[in-house]
Design a protein around this motif. Structure first.
Motif, PDB file in Angstrom:
ATOM      1  N   THR A  15      -5.067   2.251  -0.006  1.00 13.12           N
ATOM      2  CA  THR A  15      -3.996   2.808  -0.441  1.00 13.12           C
ATOM      3  C   THR A  15      -4.520   4.636  -0.688  1.00 13.12           C
ATOM      4  N   GLY A  16      -5.132   4.501  -1.231  1.00 20.26           N
ATOM      5  CA  GLY A  16      -5.664   5.962  -1.209  1.00 20.26           C
ATOM      6  C   GLY A  16      -5.618   6.806  -0.154  1.00 20.26           C
ATOM      7  N   ALA A  68       1.047   4.006  -2.883  1.00 16.26           N
ATOM      8  CA  ALA A  68       0.590   4.997  -2.875  1.00 16.26           C
ATOM      9  C   ALA A  68       2.134   6.513  -3.007  1.00 16.26           C
ATOM     10  N   ASP A  69       3.228   6.360  -2.108  1.00 16.79           N
ATOM     11  CA  ASP A  69       4.754   6.609  -2.627  1.00 16.79           C
ATOM     12  C   ASP A  69       4.845   6.830  -4.211  1.00 16.79           C
ATOM     13  N   ALA A 109      -7.544  10.831  -3.563  1.00 12.83           N
ATOM     14  CA  ALA A 109      -6.434  10.372  -3.025  1.00 12.83           C
ATOM     15  C   ALA A 109      -7.071   8.949  -3.851  1.00 12.83           C
ATOM     16  N   THR A 110      -8.321   8.322  -3.558  1.00  5.86           N
ATOM     17  CA  THR A 110      -9.115   7.519  -3.871  1.00  5.86           C
ATOM     18  C   THR A 110      -9.600   7.412  -5.037  1.00  5.86           C
ATOM     19  N   TYR A 120       0.428  -1.171   0.068  1.00  4.70           N
ATOM     20  CA  TYR A 120       0.358   0.287   0.140  1.00  4.70           C
ATOM     21  C   TYR A 120       0.621   1.736  -0.281  1.00  4.70           C
ATOM     22  N   ASN A 171       2.671   9.821  -5.028  1.00  7.85           N
ATOM     23  CA  ASN A 171       3.336  11.006  -4.853  1.00  7.85           C
ATOM     24  C   ASN A 171       4.680  12.225  -4.514  1.00  7.85           C
ATOM     25  N   LEU A 222      -2.191   7.459   0.269  1.00  6.98           N
ATOM     26  CA  LEU A 222      -1.887   8.599  -0.043  1.00  6.98           C
ATOM     27  C   LEU A 222      -2.512  10.156   0.582  1.00  6.98           C
ATOM     28  N   ILE A 232      -5.671   6.770  -6.900  1.00  7.86           N
ATOM     29  CA  ILE A 232      -5.493   5.129  -7.438  1.00  7.86           C
ATOM     30  C   ILE A 232      -6.170   4.438  -7.274  1.00  7.86           C
TER      31      ILE A 232
END
Length: 522
Positions: free
Chosen positions: A356-357, A274-275, A335-336, A270, A278, A360, A339
């Motif tokens: 994951t969202g 996310a990264d 975010a979600t 996760y 980012n 993030l 993702i």
């Protein structure tokens, strides 16, 4: 113009590499998902990459390139440069081989230290196997770094900037083959073993690619009997402080991995997914600005032109925030959806996308801080002060560890993200306070006002995105064209509202734009 050409070459190839890396992660999530097996793979992949960034691309590159370039362009010319590189190669390669052997033997202990909790024997064995398969990549990519430094010294930047693309292409091919293999009955573990072997295979191809271009430029790398010459010894002395300086970030990566391993299966995956999002604006905005302003800052500082240095620093902060603040707001609100649109599918389901969202959404709260660190650090480097950024990084690391201990059990993987954000803002605060106290730089009130207007524009954009996001809910996990359409609508909405409001409220300097337009016209 020559500098502009080189920056354009490096920047465009870096962009291609990041796009290829994003495509790799998209396919990875669909084919392999987020589970104990992928956690083991990402953990194994992180270990050689930490050493690569710390020693090969960090400390070694910082020490080798200036020394090699000095010999190449000095009285000795090509022959002296060849002799120096041969001496370095003959010592460097045996050290790398010894390092690989030590870690191959000690890998169970390394994995155990990073986990520090009871692990299912199957998961532990997978992590050890994957790490042993991929760790030789450090040897291969370290040689690639040496050859890249040689090529950069003769202004041949393209081969060195393009080699990361090769690994991404190899991994994408391996993932697509693995998907077909799974359809034929192969297990998730078998396919993931294949992806691990693809990393090492990619390193071999990268090495061959750089070796070809080194020979094209007239260098003939050869192995001699290892001997510690005065120049090799000097290289080691220079590289050691650079390794210590780069150590804080890499230790941070391993510490983050340690805390993620305390959580449920899938947490490492996760954070990785996310990264990846980012890092896109950080790489494009932060690193580009950091690289661009250092030469000019150094010139102004060297000439005691404080006004010029302050202007360059303020311009860099203003531009970085103009681009980073809306990116952070957009990714926090969407975010979600982002993702889901990019990663969801196959083994990566909607529940994985939701977690994951959340990660993030937490990470991007620190995005302006990550970029500001990149923008402020050159002010120290321009004064030959490499110690202060190191102190700041280690203070940030201590804060990161402390907040992880406080947040881990309560917030889980999202708590690790929050700890990272707090550490990044502490880093920025420390750097700015030191700059202010030493009289190096103080943020002018005009810049504070401009950033405040940027925040107003970002707030308006956020409100528009909040409304648009809910209207497109059914599109995020639909077919390819629906997802692409939703992504285009959200990005277009963000750009139109943000830059429209920014221009209206004065967040963008109209006089400067007019001056640049006149300059181009003339």
């Amino acid at each position: 113009m020559s500098l502009l050409k080189h920056v354009g070459t490096i920047g465009s190839l870096t962009m291609v590499s990041r796009i290829a890396g994003m495509a790799r992660e998209m396919i990875f999530s669909r084919v392999l998902g987020a589970n104990a097996v992928t956690d083991a793979w990402f953990q194994a992949f992180i270990i050689p990459n930490v050493f690569r960034r710390l020693f090969a691309e960090g400390a070694f590159s910082a020490a080798f390139v200036p020394m090699f370039s000095k010999r190449l362009h000095g009285e000795g010319g090509l022959e002296e440069a060849r002799s120096f590189s041969a001496d370095v190669l003959s010592v460097f390669l045996p050290v790398l081989i010894a390092l690989c052997i030590v870690f191959e033997l000690a890998m169970p202990g390394v994995i155990w230290l990073l986990a520090d909790k009871p692990i299912d024997p199957g998961e532990f064995d997978l992590a050890v196997d994957f790490a042993r398969i991929m760790f030789p990549y450090i040897l291969l990519v370290s040689m690639v770094t040496l050859f890249t430094g040689m090529l950069n010294s003769v202004s041949r930047f393209a081969p060195g900037a393009s080699f990361p693309i090769i690994l991404n292409i190899v991994l994408i091919a391996a993932l697509l083959i693995g998907e077909r293999w799974m359809e034929a009955g192969a297990s998730l573990e078998q396919v993931t073993y294949g992806i691990a072997w693809a990393v090492t295979a990619g390193g071999v191809i990268q090495l061959l690619w750089l070796l070809y271009w080194v020979r094209v430029e007239g260098f003939r790398p050869k192995l001699l009997w290892p001997r510690i010459t005065p120049e090799v010894k000097r290289l080691s002395i220079i590289a050691l402080p650079a390794a210590i300086g780069g150590g804080a970030y890499q230790i941070n990566t391993l510490v983050q991995l340690y805390f993620l391993n305390q959580l449920e299966s899938g947490s490492v995956s996760y954070m990785n997914y996310a990264d990846r999002l980012n890092q896109l604006p950080l790489g494009i905005i932060g690193i580009a600005l950091s690289t661009a302003i250092l030469p000019t800052l150094s010139k102004f500082v060297g000439g005691n032109n404080k006004e010029g240095a302050d202007r360059i620093q303020s311009d860099a902060i203003e531009l970085s925030m103009l681009l980073t603040i809306p990116a952070a707001v957009a990714m926090a609100i969407c975010a979600t959806p982002f993702i889901t649109m990019i990663f969801q599918g196959g083994r990566f389901d909607l529940a994985d996308a939701a977690v994951t969202g959340d990660v993030l959404g937490a990470l991007v709260l620190g995005l302006p801080a990550y970029v500001l660190v990149k923008v402020l650090v050159p002010n120290f480097y321009a004064r030959s002060d490499t110690k202060t950024p190191v102190y700041a990084a280690f203070i940030s690391l201590a804060v990161f560890v402390g907040f992880n201990i406080a947040f881990l059990q309560r917030f889980g993987v999202v708590g690790v993200a929050y700890a990272s954000v707090i550490g990044a803002w502490i880093n920025v605060g420390y750097l700015y306070i030191v700059l202010l106290r030493r009289g190096y730089y103080a943020i002018p009130l005009s810049l504070v006002g401009r950033v405040a207007r940027q925040l107003v524009a970002a707030a308006a954009m956020g409100a528009a995105l909040w409304f648009a996001r809910d209207l497109l809910t059914g599109w995020y996990s639909a077919g390819l064209f629906e997802r692409l359409g939703a992504l285009i609508v959200l990005v277009a909405c963000s750009a139109v509202v943000y830059f429209g409001v920014a221009f209206a409220v004065g967040a963008i300097d109209r006089q400067r734009i007019a001056a640049l337009t006149r300059k181009k016209a003339s």
